[in-house]
Each structure stands twice: as C-alpha cells, then as structure tokens.
Design a protein around this motif. Structure first.
Motif, mmCIF file in Angstrom:
data_model
loop_
_atom_site.group_PDB
_atom_site.id
_atom_site.type_symbol
_atom_site.label_atom_id
_atom_site.label_comp_id
_atom_site.label_asym_id
_atom_site.label_seq_id
_atom_site.Cartn_x
_atom_site.Cartn_y
_atom_site.Cartn_z
ATOM 1 N N VAL A 34 4.465 3.316 -4.269
ATOM 2 C CA VAL A 34 3.849 2.029 -3.992
ATOM 3 C C VAL A 34 3.404 1.033 -5.265
ATOM 4 O O VAL A 34 2.632 1.312 -6.023
ATOM 5 N N LEU A 36 1.942 -2.713 -6.683
ATOM 6 C CA LEU A 36 0.611 -3.511 -6.443
ATOM 7 C C LEU A 36 0.755 -4.501 -7.390
ATOM 8 O O LEU A 36 0.684 -4.102 -8.514
ATOM 9 N N LEU A 78 2.731 -5.826 -1.844
ATOM 10 C CA LEU A 78 2.793 -4.297 -1.743
ATOM 11 C C LEU A 78 4.592 -4.307 -1.743
ATOM 12 O O LEU A 78 4.982 -4.854 -1.035
ATOM 13 N N TRP A 154 1.343 5.108 -7.396
ATOM 14 C CA TRP A 154 1.196 3.811 -7.695
ATOM 15 C C TRP A 154 1.570 3.265 -8.840
ATOM 16 O O TRP A 154 1.671 3.740 -10.025
ATOM 17 N N ASP A 162 -5.602 -5.024 -10.399
ATOM 18 C CA ASP A 162 -5.380 -4.676 -9.162
ATOM 19 C C ASP A 162 -6.293 -3.574 -8.884
ATOM 20 O O ASP A 162 -7.014 -3.358 -7.537
ATOM 21 N N SER A 237 5.229 -7.596 -7.789
ATOM 22 C CA SER A 237 5.030 -5.948 -7.127
ATOM 23 C C SER A 237 6.299 -5.585 -7.242
ATOM 24 O O SER A 237 6.706 -4.500 -7.649
#
Length: 286
Positions: A34, A36, A78, A154, A162, A237
């Motif tokens: 993911v 961010l 995202l 992440w 963030d 992102s």
C-alpha cells in the motif's frame, strides 16, 4: 515501465462506502503493498524539504504544526499492488486503479451542516461535493485490516506527513499527537510494522541533480512520468510505489530496502538511518 492506462478513482462522501467495499473485498487480499501520499492545502511540500535530513526533532515539530493548520481540503492517495508490482484492475475494463480520497477538515467533520468542496478542475471534483470525515477513513482502514498488520507493506516518500496524519485519525479515542518524537516513532512502528520510505532508502545527491522531490528522484531511476495520472496525491502514491518496485528489481535495491525498513526520512535518528549503507547518492545501483 509498463504502459498502464491508469484510472484515478476520486472518492467523496457520497461514494465512500462503495469504494471502500471494493478495496476491502476485491483489493487488499491480493495486493498487500500500500503506497500512501497525503496532501494538505497548508503544506504543499514534503517535510523536510530539500535533500538534507535535518534535525529530526525539529522536523517533527513542523509536522505537528502542519496538522494544527489543517485547512480546506486534505487529499489522500492510495495505490495498491501485489508483490510483483501489479496494480488491481477493473474486472470489466481491465484498467488499473488508484484511489484519491477528499477529506473534510477536522472542525468541519464535526459539523454535519458544513460542506467542503472543490471547484472544477482541482482534483476531479465537479461543482461542490462533501468531503469525507478523516476519522471515518481511518476506521475503514481498520476494517480493511491494513493497520497493525505485519503482512501489509506500506510505501511512502518522505512519509512523516503521511504517518502523522493517519496516526492522528486512527487513534480515535486519543486527543492529539504525542509531543515527543520517540513516542511518535513507537506508535508509527506499531500501526505500520512494515514500511519503506523510498526517500530514506535511496537517499539524495546534489551532483545527480536531486532537489528532494519525488519527481526528480524518479527521473534518476528512469521512471516515466508521462504515465502518471494527473491528480497529485494519487500520482505521488503511484510514483512512490513504482520507485519501490524498481528498487526491488535492481541489484542493490532489495538490500537497501531490507536494511532501511521502518526508517522515515527526516524523523528517524540520523545515526540509525545512516550506518554506512549504500544509497543512490553514493553508489551505482545498476
């Protein structure tokens, strides 16, 4: 770089439940990476700016002040991928997806009679739309099992902003953020046990023309900018995700990521972050 026809899915209050259902039911299981990116109207740049690490405690103070100045609309991008860097795709069109969430400021989120909107052309909004309560976004990230999960990776670029934002929203029963940097870093590693800040892993070097921005760093790794969607947080992102994926494929990239896991640019203590490991600034990766 694969030439994706990428679709940015703009999320407001009226389609929030639908989009989170897609992420929860169709994305996170097979896409545990993911990326961010957060954008505040009161803070257009990453913290710290430039290529220098700076003083970690001072940088954290700036981030706390930025959170207190949260005005107008905040946007969160995202981008998800599997371990090979493949993005989730629409089952009907086959187009890859990234998401951009438009959030209402904290004071307005507490007042349901107030609406926050964007004018045409400023991030996908047409007319006036109501933003999402940031605590609602954080609650759904919990529901998606994305927080406090060792199996989720992440990815950020200069991720202090963030993580400060998401920690503030995710800690629903707690007022404010810790004033001490050490406590913040403890919480950051608790909520995001595996994270890679590509700025910390790659490093910067003025001789290479770096200016501390993600776009210049991307060019140094030959990531093609024309493939990015136009919306800035979603674009950033996705770009951070591409940098991360590129590093994993380079001879020394995996080594650098492994040894700088959970190091946040400008916040982790300098002696912990820089212990004679190679970075883009002092060694060739290819």
């Amino acid at each position: 770089m694969i030439n994706y026809d990428i679709l940015t899915r703009h999320v407001w209050e009226d389609n929030f439940d639908e989009e989170m259902s897609i992420i929860r039911n169709s994305v996170v299981t097979n896409h545990p990476v993911v990326s961010l990116a957060t954008r505040f109207s009161s803070c257009a740049d990453r913290v710290p700016t430039g290529i220098l690490w700076g003083d970690s405690a001072a940088n954290y103070s700036v981030l706390l002040e930025t959170m207190e100045r949260m005005e107008k609309l905040t946007q969160v991008g995202l981008a998800f991928s599997d371990q090979k860097g493949e993005l989730p795709c629409c089952s009907e069109t086959g187009r890859p997806w990234v998401w951009e969430f438009n959030l209402t400021p904290a004071d307005e989120a507490a007042d349901p009679d107030r609406k926050e909107g964007l004018s045409k052309g400023s991030g996908g909004g047409v007319g006036t739309k109501k933003g999402i309560n940031p605590w609602r976004l954080a609650a759904d990230l919990w529901r998606c099992n994305l927080l406090m999960n060792d199996n989720v990776i992440w990815v950020v670029f200069k991720g202090g902003l963030d993580f400060v934002a998401l920690l503030r929203w995710a800690r629903l029963s707690v007022e404010g953020m810790p004033t001490e940097l050490d406590e913040f870093l403890r919480l950051q590693r608790l909520y995001f046990p595996v994270c890679h800040d590509v700025a910390a892993a790659l490093g910067f070097h003025s001789v290479l023309g770096d200016d501390g921005t993600i776009h210049v760093l991307a060019r140094s790794l030959c990531v093609r900018m024309e493939e990015m969607p136009p919306s800035r947080p979603a674009s950033d992102s996705l770009l951070a995700l591409y940098l991360f994926t590129t590093m994993k494929r380079l001879p020394l990239g995996f080594y650098m990521l492994k040894h700088k896991v959970n190091v946040v640019f400008g916040l982790t203590a300098g002696e912990e972050a820089d212990y004679a490991l190679p970075t883009l600034g002092n060694i060739s990766l290819v």
